[in-house]
Write an enzyme that holds these catalytic residues in place. Structure first.
Site, PDB file in Angstrom:
ATOM      1  N   HIS A   1       4.728  -9.797   2.425  1.00 38.93           N
ATOM      2  CA  HIS A   1       3.892 -10.835   3.025  1.00 38.93           C
ATOM      3  C   HIS A   1       3.103 -11.650   2.017  1.00 38.93           C
ATOM      4  O   HIS A   1       2.428 -12.611   2.376  1.00 38.93           O
ATOM      5  CB  HIS A   1       2.958 -10.232   4.084  1.00 38.93           C
ATOM      6  CG  HIS A   1       1.813  -9.441   3.545  1.00 38.93           C
ATOM      7  ND1 HIS A   1       0.506  -9.894   3.583  1.00 38.93           N
ATOM      8  CD2 HIS A   1       1.759  -8.219   2.966  1.00 38.93           C
ATOM      9  CE1 HIS A   1      -0.295  -8.981   3.059  1.00 38.93           C
ATOM     10  NE2 HIS A   1       0.444  -7.963   2.678  1.00 38.93           N
TER      11      HIS A   1
ATOM     12  N   THR B   1       0.826  -1.203   0.000  1.00 36.62           N
ATOM     13  CA  THR B   1       0.000   0.000   0.000  1.00 36.62           C
ATOM     14  C   THR B   1       0.861   1.255   0.000  1.00 36.62           C
ATOM     15  O   THR B   1       0.615   2.189  -0.779  1.00 36.62           O
ATOM     16  CB  THR B   1      -0.956   0.000   1.211  1.00 36.62           C
ATOM     17  OG1 THR B   1      -1.967  -0.990   0.993  1.00 36.62           O
ATOM     18  CG2 THR B   1      -1.625   1.355   1.384  1.00 36.62           C
TER      19      THR B   1
ATOM     20  N   CYS C   1      -8.262  -6.210   1.747  1.00 34.48           N
ATOM     21  CA  CYS C   1      -8.320  -4.779   2.062  1.00 34.48           C
ATOM     22  C   CYS C   1      -9.749  -4.233   2.002  1.00 34.48           C
ATOM     23  O   CYS C   1     -10.021  -3.139   2.493  1.00 34.48           O
ATOM     24  CB  CYS C   1      -7.428  -3.990   1.103  1.00 34.48           C
ATOM     25  SG  CYS C   1      -5.676  -4.360   1.322  1.00 34.48           S
TER      26      CYS C   1
END
Length: 381
Positions: free
Chosen positions: A202, A70, A326
């Site tokens: 991740h 992000t 998200c």
């Protein structure tokens, strides 16, 4: 319990944890400190940067460590666009309606705060962008084109090289969100040609909170974070040395294994898709049947509730998702599926399965669980 939500996050690989551990314990220095402990940390950070650059086919100085995908996407979109605005008055950006929220919201910020105009180039029913349509959207004042290499919900892979050919001909930088592509698609710049590329650790076996933006040195970049001038002034803040080492290790491992893993998972994925489509009459595959991520299969099940199917699957020992983590908790239908032309009420029945590296067993039991779960939800039982 079988975890099939690897697009949301993956477990930290043992090799990554082992590589990180010294920098969480005895080699704990601040890489900006001018003493032996700090210099040791700085050397490890430089080594991680160089290792990542080799995988990406870029210069070590092109790598900017971030807190994840992000932040990397925010830095790419806002940083490149604002720099172009300041240098040449450019106030136009091009993207698509199926991008990750971190891109779409960054573009919205440019519009609201800096007076930019945006063009959302439509995709077809499979989620594919046409290079000709992107070419038609470009203007003399276009600051940036930002596109996802592979979509996080439906898995469709874009022809990045064709898109870059269009933008380079106009001297416009192209940013590639490769967060979902890492470990599955070629990342070396020679294979795609993008000017900037985002990654998140991740998604490939490194810890959450690790990521990077690789951006060619000739591309002006306005920083989002100001302070001590770390990362060559592009991202201030004390670097996470352990995280950088872990990210470099995970990326090297993923690239080393990529060809074998992609081939193995593609075969399992295709068999799984065929079994679900055969067993569940209401099932519809979303995204491109062929040009899709090797480990992603996503469906809609008209006449059901996607959330109810997920709960029933978990009761049967299978953990999956309805799409982007998200956007979890939102009552709105997926903006990706709506952009593909899926009716909103059908979009809310979506279920996504994303498989792990190392999987070799057939997914027949999962397909059976999907069929049983849809049947149970549809019958109210």
């Amino acid at each position: 319990m079988l975890y099939l939500d690897n697009a949301a996050t993956t477990a930290v690989r043992p090799e990554v944890l082992e590589a990180m551990l010294p920098f969480l314990t005895r080699r704990f220095g601040n890489p900006s400190s001018h003493h032996t402990v700090g210099e040791d940390a700085a050397a490890a950070l430089a080594d991680a940067r160089a290792r990542i650059a080799r995988v990406l086919g870029m210069r070590a100085s092109d790598i900017v460590f971030t807190s994840g995908g992000t932040e990397a996407n925010n830095l790419a979109v806002k940083g490149i666009a604002v720099a172009a605005m300041l240098q040449r008055g450019a106030r136009h950006v091009v993207t698509s309606p199926i991008e990750h929220e971190s891109i779409l919201e960054s573009v919205d910020h440019l519009v609201r705060v800096h007076g930019f105009e945006r063009t959302l180039v439509p995709v077809d029913a499979l989620g594919r962008l046409s290079p000709d349509d992107v070419a038609g959207a470009l203007r003399d004042d276009t600051a940036l084109v930002s596109i996802g290499y592979a979509n996080n919900e439906v898995g469709t892979v874009q022809d990045a090289a064709a898109l870059v050919a269009v933008t380079q001909g106009r001297g416009i930088p192209l940013h590639l969100d490769a967060v979902q592509a890492a470990g599955w698609l070629p990342l070396d710049r020679s294979s795609h040609g993008a000017d900037a590329l985002s990654l998140a650790g991740h998604k490939l076996g490194a810890p959450k909170g690790t990521g990077l933006l690789a951006v060619r040195g000739r591309i002006p970049l306005e920083p989002l974070l100001h302070g001590g001038g770390q990362e060559r002034g592009r991202r201030s803040g004390t670097e996470d040395v352990a995280g950088a080492v872990g990210l470099a290790t995970a990326l090297e491992l993923a690239e080393r294994e990529r060809a074998v893993e992609a081939a193995a998972l593609s075969a399992l994925r295709d068999d799984f898709i065929a079994r679900v489509l055969t067993a569940v009459p209401s099932a519809r595959l979303t995204g491109d049947p062929g040009k899709r991520l090797p480990a992603t299969a996503s469906f809609t099940f008209a006449g059901t509730s996607g959330e109810a199917v997920l709960l029933e699957l978990e009761r049967r020992g299978v953990v999956s998702s309805s799409g982007s983590a998200c956007a979890a908790g939102s009552d709105e239908p997926s903006h990706v599926l709506v952009a593909l032309g899926v009716a909103p009420e059908v979009a809310q029945t979506a279920v996504r399965f994303t498989f792990p590296h190392g999987r070799r067993e057939a997914l027949t039991p999962v397909a059976d669980a999907v069929a049983a779960s849809v049947a149970a939800v549809g019958s109210g039982g």
